[in-house]
Design a protein around this motif. Structure first.
Motif, PDB file in Angstrom:
ATOM      1  N   ALA A 143       0.865  -1.202  -0.020  1.00 39.75           N
ATOM      2  CA  ALA A 143      -0.045   0.059  -0.148  1.00 39.75           C
ATOM      3  C   ALA A 143       0.775   1.269   0.007  1.00 39.75           C
ATOM      4  O   ALA A 143       0.601   2.180  -0.795  1.00 39.75           O
ATOM      5  N   ILE A 144       1.819   1.211   0.936  1.00 40.29           N
ATOM      6  CA  ILE A 144       2.836   2.419   0.994  1.00 40.29           C
ATOM      7  C   ILE A 144       3.577   2.646  -0.328  1.00 40.29           C
ATOM      8  O   ILE A 144       3.617   3.610  -0.840  1.00 40.29           O
ATOM      9  N   ARG A 145       3.974   1.456  -1.070  1.00 41.77           N
ATOM     10  CA  ARG A 145       4.612   1.412  -2.399  1.00 41.77           C
ATOM     11  C   ARG A 145       3.698   2.194  -3.281  1.00 41.77           C
ATOM     12  O   ARG A 145       3.988   3.008  -4.276  1.00 41.77           O
ATOM     13  N   ARG A 146       2.366   1.584  -3.457  1.00 39.28           N
ATOM     14  CA  ARG A 146       1.397   2.077  -4.187  1.00 39.28           C
ATOM     15  C   ARG A 146       1.054   3.783  -4.239  1.00 39.28           C
ATOM     16  O   ARG A 146       0.749   4.316  -5.264  1.00 39.28           O
ATOM     17  N   ASP A 147       0.995   3.972  -2.885  1.00 36.45           N
ATOM     18  CA  ASP A 147       0.645   5.410  -2.730  1.00 36.45           C
ATOM     19  C   ASP A 147       1.788   6.327  -2.938  1.00 36.45           C
ATOM     20  O   ASP A 147       1.630   7.629  -3.044  1.00 36.45           O
TER      21      ASP A 147
END
Length: 265
Positions: free
Chosen positions: A249-253
């Motif tokens: 999720a952090i990578r995607r955001d």
């Protein structure tokens, strides 16, 4: 409260501990309007250890303090910052029994496991200190090969935001603080609200390091608070250890944050 009173309360098992606040700009601060987060519990007994009171105002204060410290840090030499790691190593060993006890109580570690974690963290600092004369060359090696004979200067890129999980608090604390000091980056460290005991103890150790105010700010929170803090564009490096789902999720955001470095585990 102070580290001596903290130590006495922990030895006497006076839980839940009073929350001293967040360590920002060299001082302990609280916001009377802050909301309580789910706190830390002893995993073997289920007893509450402590809780965290957090508000957006506190998070903003931590980032603002780190931003103001950037100029001060950029004027300190790499050797000065590595000397601070030497003091960190000394302080950790000075408080070895207290650190190990905190790991046993909060992370539910067996004593032998907590002692192994402690030794590994000290050995990591020893490895860095043993290579102190070569660190600049390690960092600049590739670019010096590409442009031989050119003089280069290391400059901090921005604020580092790091999350401190309850499962590996000491190792993560040492790694994040070492990396930030070597890079010359002001650090906002966010201990999990389930790592209240460890986070408070490490903040007391940072307080004794004699660093420039704002170099290291410790703001307690949780994963949701961490995500919200990432919306601040002043943060240029992110260190997070947690579930694969959280890391994804952090990578995607952060796909559009081209200048931001992500270290996700």
């Amino acid at each position: 409260m102070g580290i001596e009173a903290f130590s006495a309360a922990m030895h006497a098992r006076k839980f839940p501990l009073d929350f001293p606040g967040h360590f920002i700009d060299g001082a302990w601060i609280q916001d009377p309007k802050a909301e309580a987060l789910q706190g830390s519990f002893n995993p073997s007994r289920g007893e509450p250890i402590g809780r965290v009171l957090l508000s957006r105002k506190i998070i903003e204060a931590g980032i603002e303090s780190a931003e103001q410290a950037q100029k001060i840090i950029s004027n300190t030499t790499l050797d000065t910052r590595i000397n601070a790691l030497g003091r960190l190593r000394q302080l950790i060993t000075d408080y070895e029994p207290l650190v190990i006890e905190a790991l046993c109580i909060e992370a539910g570690k067996a004593r032998w496991e907590a002692e192994a974690d402690f030794r590994a963290s000290v050995q990591q600092l020893d490895s860095i200190l043993a290579e102190r004369q070569n660190i600049r060359q390690f960092l600049l090696g590739p670019v010096m090969l590409a442009w031989p004979g050119t003089e280069f200067e290391l400059q901090p890129h921005g604020i580092t935001l790091a999350f401190l999980p309850f499962s590996t608090p000491l190792a993560t604390f040492v790694q994040c603080l070492s990396g930030a000091l070597i890079a010359g980056s002001p650090l906002v460290l966010m201990p999990s609200s389930h790592a209240v005991l460890s986070g408070i103890l490490f903040a007391y150790i940072v307080e004794k390091l004699d660093l420039a105010k704002g170099s290291v700010n410790i703001v307690f929170g949780n994963y949701q608070n961490f995500l919200k803090t990432l919306t601040d564009k002043r943060i240029q490096a992110v260190i997070y250890s947690g579930s694969r789902e959280h890391c994804d999720a952090i990578r995607r955001d952060n796909t559009n944050a081209l200048t931001r470095e992500l270290l996700l585990q």
